[in-house]
Every structure is written in C-alpha cells, then in structure tokens.
Design a protein around this motif. Structure first.
Motif, short mmCIF file in Angstrom:
data_model
loop_
_atom_site.label_atom_id
_atom_site.label_comp_id
_atom_site.label_asym_id
_atom_site.label_seq_id
_atom_site.Cartn_x
_atom_site.Cartn_y
_atom_site.Cartn_z
N LEU A 15 -5.88 12.04 -6.96
CA LEU A 15 -5.14 12.91 -7.69
C LEU A 15 -3.81 12.31 -7.99
CD1 LEU A 15 -6.24 16.49 -6.24
CD2 LEU A 15 -7.31 15.26 -8.30
N PRO A 16 -3.38 12.90 -9.16
CA PRO A 16 -4.13 13.47 -10.47
C PRO A 16 -5.04 12.78 -11.13
CG PRO A 16 -1.77 12.76 -11.11
CD PRO A 16 -1.85 12.32 -9.45
N LEU A 17 -5.93 13.46 -11.77
CA LEU A 17 -6.92 12.82 -12.26
C LEU A 17 -6.72 11.84 -13.39
CD1 LEU A 17 -9.55 15.79 -12.34
CD2 LEU A 17 -9.88 13.71 -10.62
N GLU A 18 -7.05 10.59 -13.25
CA GLU A 18 -6.88 9.80 -14.28
C GLU A 18 -8.00 9.85 -15.42
OE1 GLU A 18 -6.95 5.12 -14.13
OE2 GLU A 18 -4.96 5.45 -14.05
N ARG A 19 -9.02 9.97 -15.18
CA ARG A 19 -10.01 10.18 -16.15
C ARG A 19 -10.73 11.56 -16.09
NH1 ARG A 19 -14.79 6.33 -14.62
NH2 ARG A 19 -15.11 6.56 -16.83
N GLY A 20 -11.09 12.00 -17.39
CA GLY A 20 -11.89 13.20 -17.43
C GLY A 20 -13.42 13.22 -16.88
N LEU A 21 -13.82 14.35 -16.73
CA LEU A 21 -15.09 14.27 -16.07
C LEU A 21 -16.17 14.87 -17.19
CD1 LEU A 21 -14.07 15.93 -12.85
CD2 LEU A 21 -14.35 13.64 -13.25
N TRP A 22 -17.59 14.75 -17.05
CA TRP A 22 -18.40 15.02 -17.89
C TRP A 22 -19.87 15.33 -16.81
CZ3 TRP A 22 -22.19 10.87 -19.99
CH2 TRP A 22 -23.29 11.52 -20.46
N LEU A 23 -19.97 16.59 -16.86
CA LEU A 23 -21.14 17.14 -16.09
C LEU A 23 -22.39 17.15 -17.03
CD1 LEU A 23 -19.95 20.02 -13.50
CD2 LEU A 23 -21.79 18.22 -13.14
N ASP A 24 -23.28 16.20 -16.63
CA ASP A 24 -24.61 15.89 -17.72
C ASP A 24 -25.52 17.13 -17.26
OD1 ASP A 24 -26.59 14.94 -19.09
OD2 ASP A 24 -26.51 12.92 -18.47
N SER A 25 -26.02 17.87 -18.34
CA SER A 25 -26.88 18.98 -18.23
C SER A 25 -27.99 18.73 -18.98
CB SER A 25 -26.22 20.23 -18.67
OG SER A 25 -25.88 19.98 -20.13
N GLY A 26 -28.34 17.20 -19.37
CA GLY A 26 -29.30 16.96 -20.32
C GLY A 26 -30.69 16.37 -19.31
N ALA A 27 -31.45 16.06 -20.25
CA ALA A 27 -32.82 15.31 -19.76
C ALA A 27 -32.45 14.18 -18.88
CB ALA A 27 -33.79 15.02 -20.94
N VAL A 85 -0.10 13.32 -18.85
CA VAL A 85 1.00 14.59 -18.92
C VAL A 85 0.33 15.93 -18.46
CG1 VAL A 85 2.27 13.72 -20.79
CG2 VAL A 85 0.07 15.06 -21.29
N GLY A 86 -0.83 15.64 -17.56
CA GLY A 86 -1.40 16.75 -16.82
C GLY A 86 -2.20 17.64 -17.59
N VAL A 87 -3.17 17.09 -18.45
CA VAL A 87 -4.18 17.87 -19.23
C VAL A 87 -5.53 17.22 -18.83
CG1 VAL A 87 -5.19 19.04 -21.24
CG2 VAL A 87 -2.68 19.22 -20.71
N HIS A 88 -6.33 18.13 -18.11
CA HIS A 88 -7.78 17.10 -17.79
C HIS A 88 -9.05 17.63 -18.37
CE1 HIS A 88 -5.09 15.17 -15.04
NE2 HIS A 88 -4.65 16.43 -14.67
N LEU A 89 -9.96 16.95 -18.83
CA LEU A 89 -11.10 17.85 -19.44
C LEU A 89 -12.29 17.62 -18.36
CD1 LEU A 89 -11.35 16.29 -23.17
CD2 LEU A 89 -10.65 18.36 -22.26
N LEU A 90 -13.10 18.70 -18.45
CA LEU A 90 -14.46 18.79 -17.70
C LEU A 90 -15.36 19.09 -18.80
CD1 LEU A 90 -16.30 18.64 -15.51
CD2 LEU A 90 -15.40 20.86 -14.66
N LEU A 91 -16.32 18.30 -19.39
CA LEU A 91 -17.32 18.63 -20.09
C LEU A 91 -18.57 18.85 -19.47
CD1 LEU A 91 -16.73 16.12 -23.16
CD2 LEU A 91 -15.59 18.46 -22.80
N VAL A 92 -19.28 20.07 -19.93
CA VAL A 92 -20.63 20.39 -19.56
C VAL A 92 -21.40 20.30 -20.89
CG1 VAL A 92 -22.02 22.01 -18.33
CG2 VAL A 92 -19.41 22.04 -17.60
N ALA A 93 -22.21 19.04 -20.78
CA ALA A 93 -22.73 18.63 -21.88
C ALA A 93 -24.25 17.85 -21.75
CB ALA A 93 -21.86 17.84 -22.84
N ASP A 94 -25.25 17.98 -22.90
CA ASP A 94 -26.23 17.36 -22.78
C ASP A 94 -25.90 15.93 -23.78
OD1 ASP A 94 -28.67 16.02 -23.16
OD2 ASP A 94 -29.71 17.79 -23.62
N ARG A 95 -25.88 14.76 -23.28
CA ARG A 95 -25.69 13.62 -23.85
C ARG A 95 -26.60 13.38 -25.22
NH1 ARG A 95 -24.08 10.59 -27.14
NH2 ARG A 95 -22.95 8.53 -26.61
#
Length: 677
Positions: free
Chosen positions: A453-465, A601-611
């Motif tokens: 931490l702090p997170l250098e990359r955003g995260l993607w939670l894959d909810s797809g097939a 600058v302290g803003v991080h993404l977490l996408l919940v998405a189907d690619r």
C-alpha cells in the motif's frame, strides 16, 4: 546420505566448516560473494576472488582451473553476513570457450572437513552465459542451508556482481579477471599432460560419483532438466516481458532486480537511476527490535519455525517478508519437482523406444524385462523427487501454521481471531491481503497474496464467464459473489486505515448491488450514498476527476496545503458495479483517466465487471483492462510467479458464511469516523 539437488532446491547443512568442490569441462574462475540478510553485497571487500585478501571465513583459489576447492567456515563469518554465493566465470581473453553452453556442465559438491559429502548439484541448462551463481549458503531460522541456484548471466561477471547490489561491479570484474591472469599457471608441457592421464585430455562430460551415496550426475542426470529462472536483462528481454499480473516478492532494502508492479514508490523518494535497486522500506519507519530467535533444532531435524523471523524494520514488515519468502520457496521446490518428473517421463520414453528398436528385445521375455526396468526407474525417480517435495511442503506447512495466527488485521483472514479484538489503527499498514495462492501439488497449503500500500494499480473483479470455467455457471450467482468479494475488500481497506484516512465511494448505475452493499451502507462508513442513475454517476466522476487534477497541480506547484476546502484529501476507493452498463463514452474516458492518474494522488478503482460484456466497446476499453489487476470471486489459476512462471490458483479473501465479523468491524470504524468528523 548426500542430497543431489535440483535447481532452486535447498538442503539443511549439518556442519559449519565446509569445502565446496567444483569440476568443469574448461578452466573457470571461482569466487564467492558475502551478502547481508537481503543478499546485498556492500562493497568489494565483501567479494572473495583471486585478487583480494581472503575475508574471514572464506578462502578461494587464485587462478582459473578445471578443478577448484573453496573452504567456508560459516561460524567465522562476520555477524552481518547471512549469505555466501559461490560464483563461476569464464576467463577473459584466453582463447577458451565464449559461453558455458559450449562446454560440459560444471558440477559442485559441498563436503564437510572430513570429506563427507552433504550435497551436490550439476549446473545444467546453461547456454550463452559467461558467469553463473552456482550455490548459495544462507541462514534462515537460525540454521544454515545450501540452495542450488544455477542463475547465469550472458553479460558476464559484471552483471552478476551488479545484480547483488555492488556499485563497483564493472571495476571489480576487471580486477578479478586481471588477478586471475596474473596468477595463471604456465601452459603444461606435453609430458605433463600425458602424465595427468585421460581425465584432462578427454572431452568427456564431467562425471562425479560418491562411492558412499551414489551422487552421480552425468549429462543424463534426472536433475539436469532446466528450470527457467530470471537471468540478466538481455536474456529477460529476449524471453519476453514478465506478465504484468505476476506477483513479485519485494525486498525491504535496495536489493531487488526490478520494481514490482505492485510496489508504490515512497512519497518524495528520489528518482531511481537506471539499473539501481529499489528501496522497498516503508516510508517513515525506523528500525526497532530484532527478529525473534528460532527454536533450537532437534538432532537431525530442521529448526522449529518462528513467526517474524525474516528481516524488517518492525514485526509487520518481518511478517510481510516472511510470507514472500514462503511464496518463493514454494515456487522453487515445486519447479524442482516438476522438472524431475519431466525428466523421468522423457527418460522412460527414450528407454522404451530403445527397447522397441532393439531386435533382441522383440522376442521372448527380454523386451518385457527391459520395459519393466524402465518403468521401475521412472517410479524411483518420481518417488525420490516427491519425497523431497513432501519434506519441503511439511516445513512450509509448519511455518504457515505459526505465521498465520500471528498476522496483523491487514494480512489476516477474516476468520483470524485478531479481528475479534479489532481497534481502529493509528497508522496505515504497509501491505494488504487480497486473497490466497496455492499450487496443485501443495494443497492444502496456501500462501497469502500481499500487495503493498498504497495500491499502485486498480483492481478488476471478474464477474463473467471466464471466471466460471471451473466453477459456477449461473451469471447471477457469479455477480453476487463478485460483489461480496468487493465489499470484503472495501471493508478491509477501511478497517486497516486510521479514521478519515480512507474513504469508499460507490457507483451502481442500475442499483443492482444494493443488497450486496448492505454492510457498507447500514453501518454508515461510506463517504456518500451509492451513486445511481446517469446524473449521480456523472457528478461523482466529475468530482473525483477534479480532485485528481487539483492535487496534481498542488503537488507540482509545491503547495499541497493550498487545496480548496471542499477537496477531500483522504485516499479514495471507487467501486464501480456492473461496468460498463450505463456508461457512455464520456464516463468511460473519465474512468480511464482515474485509472491512469488516480493512484499517484490517492484515487483507486475497483471495477466489478464481466470482460465479455465490454467487447462491444472494442479498443476503447483495452487500455483500461490492461491497467488493472484481475481478481476472481471463485478460485482461478491466472496468476504467474516471476521465477518459473507457475500458474498459481487465486482464491479471494471472503467472510465465512454466517459470520458477523465484518458488521462488527465496520461498526467500530463508523464510531471512529463519527469522532473524527
């Protein structure tokens, strides 16, 4: 009994006074480097070579030769030395071979002072390298071990020394070569050559056999199978880049090859020079305390594991480095096992083919006997490799059983008792647990996946097939599990930061995640209600984009205190549910901007998405997906380590069914936020 090592395998040492014997098919230089607990060589005086006075505890030969004898007294080494690396290099300008791949593989043996062989290793699989780290003697948990390294460098001795943190690598490499040339023996006369016999004049493969143990390693040894490992920069580039999602083990001092994709640079840190090592120490921390001593080892048994026995500035950092040490050990011992099985299979195929092509084996029982013997040899090799793997897994499992209960909340599973005594911390942690990693051969052993931490990359939670290939076929259930994983991760981030230092924002355009977000909304820990509908989504994205722009300008101008009063300076996690549904091109562009510029600058993404759902957007979203680290709500083998490229199975860190621990923790966070506001 001698341990015949494979690349990456380690073996405990029962003695501290050692002799390392080396035999090679061509004259080579031999030396040793002394490293601290991170493997860093702090100066030329830490290198034992032909042109230097012998440092305490190490003696090396003075010239190039086909046979070498190095002596090491581990008990006489300076207290700061934790590693001794034995290296080999081809002499420069002698008209000899230009690479190790053109000669027979060097062979190494570690012996006691009485000649008892403890371990042996053949450095097979070398090609364009002109220098190689052969063996590593290292101290862990109060006991010394030997590891078969076999890491080669096409750029030669300079690259090898630079890889261990030596700034004077080029000058020292030149000095080593010049000293070896000065000590070179005169060319042998024909009479001397004849007197030494067939061994020195033949071009056969070096062949070392122990009468007591049968440590026999010709070119057909089962341990000659090559295990890929990182070498010098040119070799890495030729092989292609490491996948961006590959977890890498950082070091607590400037001693690693390259910057991990998960490592954030300390605020205000000086820019790194090309080729310089990265300082992974936590910003603002000061060293205090020392690692706890390891429990004494029983006769013939390894030392009992101790939580926090790795190097670090605090118990938190020592546990962090210990976890990554376990990850690396598991990667290498599994690679060694797989290499042995591959060799056993290829040897079986070759022997069966020879039996079929031999006319004498086609009739009668001779062919059956040959085939049975081939299968028996294959079984013996695999059983031997499995026994070594089981020994290493037992040791790692014992270590995990000690380490897991000692982990702080940021590193701990949700079922760890540490959460029952939770209190809002006074400072942020240095890392966060995203889940667990394991290999098929290591079940049920699991290694925590920790990222800095702090997170250098955003995260993607894959909810797809793609995430359901081995799991749940129901898309609705997958989306629900992905949201549960996102909530658990957001709750952990809120819980491990001081009150007011971290905020969570949610975009849920259609309101589909209202039930899953319940733990966050009911406890009142969100900075604002989830944004639903086009207008609310647009307003939140504009507000976060403005925050990124203003903070960037303030930092560039050297006046961070000049930010407007309405700008929240707390770190932000933006959870975006069901992306890209409900997002127009303008909103997608803003998200791409936040993914690229926000982490600094302290803003991080977490996408919940189907690619797969994003395919209609074409190349517009490709840069966004590539910039994010993919996680899955169910086990999936999409992670690869940077050493041997294993496909690691990732499992998310979820709350046990029926547990109220997240509600309890978030309620405590909400109380602290109320006082802070």
């Amino acid at each position: 009994m001698t341990a015949e090592l494979m690349r990456g395998q380690n073996h405990p040492l029962s003695q501290v006074r050692l002799v390392v014997r080396i035999s090679a098919g061509t004259p080579v230089l031999a030396g040793a480097t002394l490293g601290d607990e991170n493997g860093t060589v702090h100066g030329p005086q830490w290198v034992a070579h032909p042109g230097a006075p012998a440092p305490p505890g190490v003696e090396v030969p003075r010239q190039a030769a086909t046979e070498h004898r190095l002596t090491v007294d581990l008990g006489a080494l300076p207290e700061a030395v934790h590693r001794v690396d034995v290296f080999l290099a081809l002499p420069a300008g002698t008209g000899g071979p230009l690479r190790f791949g053109a000669v027979a593989a060097p062979h190494t043996t570690v012996e006691g002072p009485d000649g008892t062989e403890l371990a042996c290793y053949t450095l097979a699989g070398l090609d364009s390298e002109t220098a190689v780290r052969a063996l590593e003697l290292y101290r862990r948990q109060g006991a010394w071990k030997v590891r078969a390294v076999g890491q080669g460098y096409a750029a030669g001795l300079t690259a090898l020394l630079a890889d261990q943190g030596l700034r004077e690598a080029a000058d020292l490499a030149t000095a080593v070569q010049e000293a070896a040339a000065a000590h070179a023996l005169p060319a042998p006369s024909p009479q001397d050559t004849a007197a030494r016999g067939h061994r020195d004049t033949s071009a056969s493969v070096p062949h070392h056999t122990s009468a007591a143990t049968g440590c026999d390693t010709p070119a057909s040894s089962p341990y000659d199978t090559h295990v890929p490992e990182p070498r010098d920069a040119s070799a890495s580039e030729a092989a292609g880049p490491t996948p961006s999602y590959a977890p890498q083990r950082p070091e607590p001092t400037p001693s690693h090859h390259a910057r991990s994709p998960y490592e954030a640079e300390a605020p205000g840190a000086a820019p790194q020079e090309p080729g310089a090592r990265i300082d992974y120490t936590h910003p603002g921390r000061r060293p205090h305390g020392t690692p706890p001593p390891a429990a004494p080892a029983a006769e013939g048994r390894p030392a009992q594991p101790v939580a926090g026995d790795a190097v670090g500035w605090s118990m938190e950092e020592r546990l962090y480095n210990q976890v990554w040490g376990m990850f690396e050990d598991l990667a290498r011992t599994t690679a060694a096992y797989r290499s042995a099985v591959d060799f056993a299979d290829s040897r079986l195929d070759k022997e069966l083919e020879q039996a079929l092509t031999d006319p004498r084996g086609r009739l009668g029982t001779a062919g059956d006997t040959a085939r049975e013997a081939a299968h028996a040899r294959r079984t013996q090799l695999v059983d031997q490799a499995r026994a070594v793997l089981d020994r290493d897994l037992a040791q790692l499992t014992a270590e995990a059983e000690v380490v897991e209960p000692a982990l702080p909340p940021a590193y701990a599973r949700w079922d760890n008792p540490v959460w029952h005594g939770y209190r809002v911390p006074a400072e942020p942690p240095m890392a966060l647990r995203l889940g667990d990693l394991h290999l098929p051969e290591s079940l049920p052993l699991r290694i925590p996946l920790l990222v800095r931490l702090p997170l250098e990359r955003g995260l993607w939670l894959d909810s797809g097939a793609a995430a359901a290939s081995d799991g749940l076929p129901d898309p609705a259930e997958l989306r629900h599990r992905a949201m549960e994983a996102a909530v658990a991760l957001a709750a952990r981030l809120l819980a491990v930061h001081p009150a007011g230092d971290f905020a969570v924002q949610i975009i849920d355009p259609a309101g589909a995640g209202a039930a899953a977000f319940g733990p966050l909304t009911r406890t009142g820990v969100l900075a604002a209600p989830p944004a639903t509908g086009a207008a609310a989504v647009t307003e939140l994205l504009e507000r976060l984009t403005r925050r990124v722009d203003l903070v960037q300008m303030a930092l560039r101008g050297g006046a961070p205190e000049s930010l407007p009063a309405d700008v929240d300076t707390a770190r932000q996690l933006l959870i975006v549910n069901d992306f890209p549904h409900g997002f127009d091109d303008r909103a997608v562009t803003r998200l791409r901007y936040l993914a690229d510029e926000g982490p600094d600058v302290g803003v991080h993404l977490l996408l919940v998405a189907d690619r797969e759902d994003a395919a209609a957007y074409g190349p517009l979203l490709d840069p966004l997906w590539r910039s994010l680290m993919r996680l899955t709500p169910i086990p999936d083998d999409h992670f690869a380590d940077p050493w041997v490229g294993h496909a690691w199975t990732y499992e998310p860190s979820l709350v046990p069914a029926g547990s109220q621990i997240v509600h309890t923790v978030l309620t405590e966070v909400a109380r602290a936020l109320t006082k802070h506001r």
